[in-house]
Design a protein around this motif. Sequence first.
Motif, short mmCIF file in Angstrom:
data_model
loop_
_atom_site.label_atom_id
_atom_site.label_comp_id
_atom_site.label_asym_id
_atom_site.label_seq_id
_atom_site.Cartn_x
_atom_site.Cartn_y
_atom_site.Cartn_z
N UNK A 288 0.83 -1.21 0.00
CA UNK A 288 0.00 0.00 0.00
C UNK A 288 0.87 1.26 0.00
N UNK A 289 1.95 1.24 0.76
CA UNK A 289 2.86 2.39 0.80
C UNK A 289 3.44 2.68 -0.57
N UNK A 290 3.71 1.64 -1.32
CA UNK A 290 4.28 1.84 -2.66
C UNK A 290 3.29 2.53 -3.60
N UNK A 291 2.01 2.51 -3.26
CA UNK A 291 0.98 3.19 -4.05
C UNK A 291 0.62 4.56 -3.48
N UNK A 292 1.34 4.99 -2.45
CA UNK A 292 1.09 6.31 -1.88
C UNK A 292 0.14 6.36 -0.71
N UNK A 293 -0.22 5.21 -0.17
CA UNK A 293 -1.08 5.16 1.01
C UNK A 293 -0.18 5.23 2.25
N UNK B 14 -5.60 -7.75 14.47
CA UNK B 14 -6.23 -6.61 15.13
C UNK B 14 -7.18 -5.90 14.17
N UNK B 15 -8.06 -5.07 14.68
CA UNK B 15 -8.90 -4.27 13.78
C UNK B 15 -8.02 -3.36 12.92
N UNK B 16 -8.36 -3.26 11.66
CA UNK B 16 -7.62 -2.41 10.73
C UNK B 16 -8.48 -1.19 10.42
N UNK B 17 -7.85 -0.04 10.42
CA UNK B 17 -8.56 1.22 10.16
C UNK B 17 -8.00 1.85 8.89
N UNK B 18 -8.90 2.36 8.06
CA UNK B 18 -8.47 2.99 6.82
C UNK B 18 -9.22 4.31 6.65
N UNK B 19 -8.78 5.06 5.64
CA UNK B 19 -9.40 6.36 5.36
C UNK B 19 -10.71 6.22 4.60
N UNK B 20 -11.00 5.06 4.04
CA UNK B 20 -12.25 4.91 3.31
C UNK B 20 -12.33 3.62 2.53
N UNK B 21 -13.45 3.42 1.84
CA UNK B 21 -13.69 2.17 1.12
C UNK B 21 -12.67 1.86 0.03
N UNK B 22 -12.11 2.90 -0.59
CA UNK B 22 -11.12 2.65 -1.65
C UNK B 22 -9.86 2.02 -1.07
N UNK B 23 -9.50 2.39 0.15
CA UNK B 23 -8.33 1.79 0.80
C UNK B 23 -8.69 0.40 1.34
N UNK B 24 -9.93 0.21 1.76
CA UNK B 24 -10.37 -1.12 2.18
C UNK B 24 -10.17 -2.13 1.05
N UNK C 76 -0.62 18.28 5.23
CA UNK C 76 0.57 19.12 5.25
C UNK C 76 1.56 18.74 4.15
N UNK C 77 1.67 17.44 3.86
CA UNK C 77 2.66 16.99 2.88
C UNK C 77 2.11 16.89 1.46
N UNK C 78 0.84 16.61 1.33
CA UNK C 78 0.23 16.47 0.00
C UNK C 78 -1.18 17.06 0.02
N UNK C 79 -1.28 18.39 0.03
CA UNK C 79 -2.59 19.03 0.19
C UNK C 79 -3.60 18.70 -0.91
N UNK C 80 -3.13 18.27 -2.06
CA UNK C 80 -4.05 17.94 -3.15
C UNK C 80 -4.15 16.43 -3.37
N UNK C 81 -3.60 15.65 -2.42
CA UNK C 81 -3.66 14.20 -2.52
C UNK C 81 -5.00 13.67 -2.03
N UNK C 82 -5.14 12.39 -2.11
CA UNK C 82 -6.38 11.74 -1.70
C UNK C 82 -6.50 11.58 -0.18
N UNK C 83 -5.38 11.65 0.52
CA UNK C 83 -5.42 11.50 1.98
C UNK C 83 -5.66 10.07 2.43
N UNK C 84 -5.11 9.12 1.72
CA UNK C 84 -5.34 7.71 2.02
C UNK C 84 -4.38 7.20 3.08
N UNK C 85 -4.93 6.45 4.04
CA UNK C 85 -4.11 5.87 5.10
C UNK C 85 -4.72 4.56 5.56
#
Length: 103
Positions: A18-23, A72-82, A46-55
């Motif tokens: 996922x990190x290699x894709x910018x998450x 453990x429970x995994x948390x993401x920024x949204x369904x696209x990261x799921x 702060x680092x990518x103001x126009x990015x998707x904000x995926x984590x």
Amino acid sequence: MNATWDVRDVLLLAFEELSSYGVLTVPGATGETAQVRFELARALMATAPFGLGSYAFWLAADEHRFADGGMPPLYTSGPEVDIALAAALAHQGYALAVEEDAA
């Protein structure tokens, strides 16, 4: 999944993919879920103001769940990261069900 790997190894490899894709991925994040979400969103803004904000992350407080082969429970920024996380885990031979919102 390689026979000598445990679930944590698989998750770490999936997070690396996922990190290699910018998450932004944080294995074993410290703090409460809402706090970690806020801090990650702020760092991404702060680092990518126009990015998707995926984590994606899991909490250090939940790492005890690895002891018996659990996850453990995994948390993401949204369904696209799921979906991306499920695909990254599948690349390692580990199936993760992605729940669709029934809104």
